[in-house]
Design a protein around this motif. Sequence first.
Motif, PDB file in Angstrom:
ATOM      1  N   GLU A 107       0.799  -1.220   0.000  1.00  0.00           N
ATOM      2  CA  GLU A 107       0.000   0.000   0.000  1.00  0.00           C
ATOM      3  C   GLU A 107       0.835   1.275   0.000  1.00  0.00           C
ATOM      4  O   GLU A 107       0.296   2.370  -0.124  1.00  0.00           O
ATOM      5  CB  GLU A 107      -0.950   0.008   1.196  1.00  0.00           C
ATOM      6  N   ASN A 108       2.149   1.127   0.106  1.00  0.00           N
ATOM      7  CA  ASN A 108       3.028   2.284  -0.010  1.00  0.00           C
ATOM      8  C   ASN A 108       3.132   2.665  -1.488  1.00  0.00           C
ATOM      9  O   ASN A 108       3.519   1.843  -2.317  1.00  0.00           O
ATOM     10  CB  ASN A 108       4.418   1.940   0.532  1.00  0.00           C
ATOM     11  N   PRO A 109       2.801   3.894  -1.862  1.00  0.00           N
ATOM     12  CA  PRO A 109       2.853   4.297  -3.276  1.00  0.00           C
ATOM     13  C   PRO A 109       4.198   4.040  -3.940  1.00  0.00           C
ATOM     14  O   PRO A 109       4.274   3.863  -5.159  1.00  0.00           O
ATOM     15  CB  PRO A 109       2.539   5.795  -3.223  1.00  0.00           C
ATOM     16  N   VAL A 137      -8.709  -2.896  -1.191  1.00  0.00           N
ATOM     17  CA  VAL A 137      -8.988  -1.513  -0.809  1.00  0.00           C
ATOM     18  C   VAL A 137     -10.460  -1.364  -0.412  1.00  0.00           C
ATOM     19  O   VAL A 137     -10.783  -0.734   0.602  1.00  0.00           O
ATOM     20  CB  VAL A 137      -8.644  -0.551  -1.974  1.00  0.00           C
ATOM     21  N   ARG A 140       4.997   0.875  -6.404  1.00  0.00           N
ATOM     22  CA  ARG A 140       4.537   0.771  -7.794  1.00  0.00           C
ATOM     23  C   ARG A 140       5.651   0.396  -8.780  1.00  0.00           C
ATOM     24  O   ARG A 140       5.452  -0.497  -9.621  1.00  0.00           O
ATOM     25  CB  ARG A 140       3.870   2.081  -8.211  1.00  0.00           C
ATOM     26  N   ALA A 194      -3.454   0.516  -9.755  1.00  0.00           N
ATOM     27  CA  ALA A 194      -4.841   0.724 -10.188  1.00  0.00           C
ATOM     28  C   ALA A 194      -4.905   0.987 -11.686  1.00  0.00           C
ATOM     29  O   ALA A 194      -5.856   0.610 -12.368  1.00  0.00           O
ATOM     30  CB  ALA A 194      -5.462   1.885  -9.419  1.00  0.00           C
ATOM     31  N   ALA A 198      -4.867   0.404   2.038  1.00  0.00           N
ATOM     32  CA  ALA A 198      -5.205   1.825   1.970  1.00  0.00           C
ATOM     33  C   ALA A 198      -5.004   2.380   0.566  1.00  0.00           C
ATOM     34  O   ALA A 198      -5.531   3.444   0.228  1.00  0.00           O
ATOM     35  CB  ALA A 198      -4.344   2.612   2.956  1.00  0.00           C
ATOM     36  N   HIS A 199      -4.257   1.658  -0.269  1.00  0.00           N
ATOM     37  CA  HIS A 199      -3.908   2.197  -1.589  1.00  0.00           C
ATOM     38  C   HIS A 199      -3.622   1.048  -2.547  1.00  0.00           C
ATOM     39  O   HIS A 199      -3.020   0.046  -2.171  1.00  0.00           O
ATOM     40  CB  HIS A 199      -2.671   3.104  -1.461  1.00  0.00           C
ATOM     41  N   ASN A 200      -4.068   1.179  -3.795  1.00  0.00           N
ATOM     42  CA  ASN A 200      -3.776   0.205  -4.850  1.00  0.00           C
ATOM     43  C   ASN A 200      -2.696   0.797  -5.752  1.00  0.00           C
ATOM     44  O   ASN A 200      -2.973   1.686  -6.555  1.00  0.00           O
ATOM     45  CB  ASN A 200      -5.036  -0.099  -5.661  1.00  0.00           C
ATOM     46  N   PRO A 201      -1.471   0.314  -5.667  1.00  0.00           N
ATOM     47  CA  PRO A 201      -0.373   0.934  -6.419  1.00  0.00           C
ATOM     48  C   PRO A 201      -0.435   0.691  -7.921  1.00  0.00           C
ATOM     49  O   PRO A 201       0.260   1.362  -8.683  1.00  0.00           O
ATOM     50  CB  PRO A 201       0.867   0.271  -5.807  1.00  0.00           C
TER      51      PRO A 201
END
Length: 354
Positions: free
Chosen positions: A107-109, A145, A112, A156, A151-154
């Motif tokens: 979930e850490n950007p 998510v 990616r 998406a 918390a985040h989809n890297p």
Amino acid sequence: MRVRLKGINTVRRKLADGTIRTHHYHRATGTKLPGEPGSAEFLAAFEAAGRTAALARSAGTVAWLIRQYQASRAWTKKLSETTRENAQFDVRACEAKWGTTPLKIVENPRSRPGFLRWHEQLAEAHPRAADMKLSRLATIFAWGVDQGHLAHNPIATFERAYRSDRSERIWMPEHVAAFAAAATPEIWLAMMLALHTGQRQGDLLTLSWSAWDGHAITLRQGKSRRLVFVPATRALKAALDAAPRRATTILVAVRGAPWRKRRFHEVWSETFAAARITEDLHFHDLRGTAVTMLAEAGCTVPEIATITGHSQAHAQKILDRYLARTRSLAESAIAKLDDHRRNRVGLQTDLQTA
């Protein structure tokens, strides 16, 4: 033959009357295992406890998220059995690569680039397969998510490596005629159904006679789950009325048994080769061909989408591509006609001056 299972604790207790009672427990979870060792009940409980232990060990990782996703309605109810079977291969590949990765890292950007590098490496040899794997992983992350696991989809969004637009691939009348000349009655009926209903191969291979009321076909599409009602053309009605009912399904192999997907693909490919069609045409292109046939018959885009199950946007895209192609064919034909006329005039001039 008795199989020795590892990870079982055996406990013997002496009861008040002096008898010895033996109990078996799954070592990792402490779950009591019912039945006698080796029995179906015992083995089922042992496997279930093992899955529970594996899930507990993988808690907070991508592997754990995959297990949660595959136990949800998003996997078990919203996807057809065929789609799940095909997707399972990609899911296994994703788990083999990323299964031990903690969700906190996912979930850490900044995670990616790692996923995109993996996609690029796979795409060097198999671009389409690379897209399917990363797309499946992105779907799982998106579900995570929605469920509050991430918390985040890297990933998406990502740029696909494989680009293919078959919306311009249309079976022209000469292709259909050549295929018909090489086809067996069983394969020709499949062609007729696809051409006159615009349905997918998987739905047609499982289409039962109960879906045909003598005038129309009613079916629920496996992929979209849309319920479609397709009135039969005169040609399709004649073909279905003449077809022998040798099984519960309309389409059957030569010996009368329902088609297996792999075998149907083999026979279809053999027939296509025998027809000597030079263009790259697939069975699935018959869906687009059906769209164009309906449009030429005067159907509107919403009417076409109701029958084939396409979105209106995709149906319109097919028509736009088809019109562009037919215009180019028309221009080519006129150009050839002009050349022929010029050559004829030139020949007459030469004869007059000779």
